[in-house]
Enzyme design. Structure first.
Site, PDB file in Angstrom:
ATOM      1  N   ASP A   1       0.805  -1.216   0.000  1.00 48.25           N
ATOM      2  CA  ASP A   1       0.000   0.000   0.000  1.00 48.25           C
ATOM      3  C   ASP A   1       0.843   1.273   0.000  1.00 48.25           C
ATOM      4  OD1 ASP A   1      -2.149  -1.781   0.181  1.00 48.25           O
ATOM      5  OD2 ASP A   1      -2.076  -1.742   2.376  1.00 48.25           O
TER       6      ASP A   1
ATOM      7  N   GLU B   1      -8.953  -2.628   3.972  1.00 41.20           N
ATOM      8  CA  GLU B   1      -8.684  -2.213   5.349  1.00 41.20           C
ATOM      9  C   GLU B   1      -9.898  -1.537   5.966  1.00 41.20           C
ATOM     10  OE1 GLU B   1      -3.847  -1.537   5.591  1.00 41.20           O
ATOM     11  OE2 GLU B   1      -5.174   0.197   5.593  1.00 41.20           O
TER      12      GLU B   1
END
Length: 279
Positions: free
Chosen positions: A53, A164
């Site tokens: 990420d 997430e």
């Protein structure tokens, strides 16, 4: 697909399929538009862990900064490595920085600050578990990023994405605290697609995702901690069927982490059955 699954997908802005070139352009333009709308900004700040990420957002942020400068704006990207002592997968972080090629690469060891905080709490009778010490690390990392942003007239970027956000797999007011989340709407699978499109070294997006917060379990995988794989999470977010047990796990994680996806509650807005564990 259940009504709740459909509602979650819509709420988290997930697309079933993406075009990498279009997504890359859209994310870069989003960052640029924010900077142009706040013309006092001179920097973009992001912590780089060596994971998928931050590697993705770091590269896109550097590209945005370069385009802004070509358009006459004096804006620079600061990548910040934030190890607690020596990072277990340090080489990946070094490789990520090399791929990103940032304007500025900073390294701040958070160990002294975290240890001092944990020690001060222990002196007052609050002996933190290794798990909660991990949250201290995440919050210290974000504190450093905001300090650098303040010093450089910058904005702090966050790597939160749909997988997430769905599970609440981030620390409240730690890596969950930032000014912009340019990766919103992407799942893990789609993030990998963007890195492939950007010619990122494969080992940086094929590695097992880990938060690297617990000292006793330095490379505990996200999937082990969550109890469900990212492949299943991505399937759920793309509207595909998943097993009953995986569905129940995902929904439990989603409901349990609702408090992380909203602004602080006030006396006129306090939903029922909200779990807040300060994670």
């Amino acid at each position: 697909m259940t009504d709740l699954q459909e509602e979650i997908i819509k709420k988290l802005h997930v697309k079933k399929t993406i075009d990498p070139a279009t997504e890359v352009r859209g994310i870069i333009d989003f960052i640029k538009d924010y900077v142009k709308a706040n013309n006092f900004l001179k920097s973009l700040v992001l912590g780089i862990s060596g994971g998928q990420d931050s590697t993705l957002l770091g590269k896109l942020s550097q590209m945005a900064a370069e385009e802004l400068r070509s358009e006459g704006l004096d804006v620079y990207f600061y990548s910040v490595r934030l190890p607690y002592g020596r990072q277990a997968d340090e080489q990946d972080a070094i490789d990520a920085v090399k791929f990103i090629d940032p304007d500025h690469n900073e390294v701040v060891n958070i160990a002294p600050a975290v240890d001092a905080s944990v020690s001060a709490l222990a002196d007052s009778g609050f002996n933190l578990s290794d798990f909660h010490k991990g949250n201290e690390k995440a919050r210290e990392r974000m504190k450093v990023q905001y300090a650098i942003a303040a010093h450089t007239s910058g904005v702090v970027l966050g790597t939160d994405h749909a997988a997430e956000a769905l599970t609440g797999f981030y620390t409240k007011f730690g890596d969950g605290a930032c000014d912009l989340t340019p990766l919103t709407g992407l799942n893990k699978r789609q993030g990998r697609e963007l890195l492939k499109y950007l010619d990122c070294p494969a080992h940086l997006y094929e590695k097992v995702p880990t938060a690297d917060l617990e000292s006793d379990k330095p490379l505990l995988s996200d999937e082990e901690a969550l109890g469900v794989t990212y492949a299943v999470i991505d399937d759920f977010l793309e509207g595909q069927p998943v097993s009953d047990s995986d569905y129940e796990t995902i929904i439990r994680l989603y409901k349990r982490s609702e408090h992380k996806r909203v602004l602080p509650y006030h006396r006129y807005h306090l939903p029922k059955n909200i779990e807040n564990r300060g994670e």
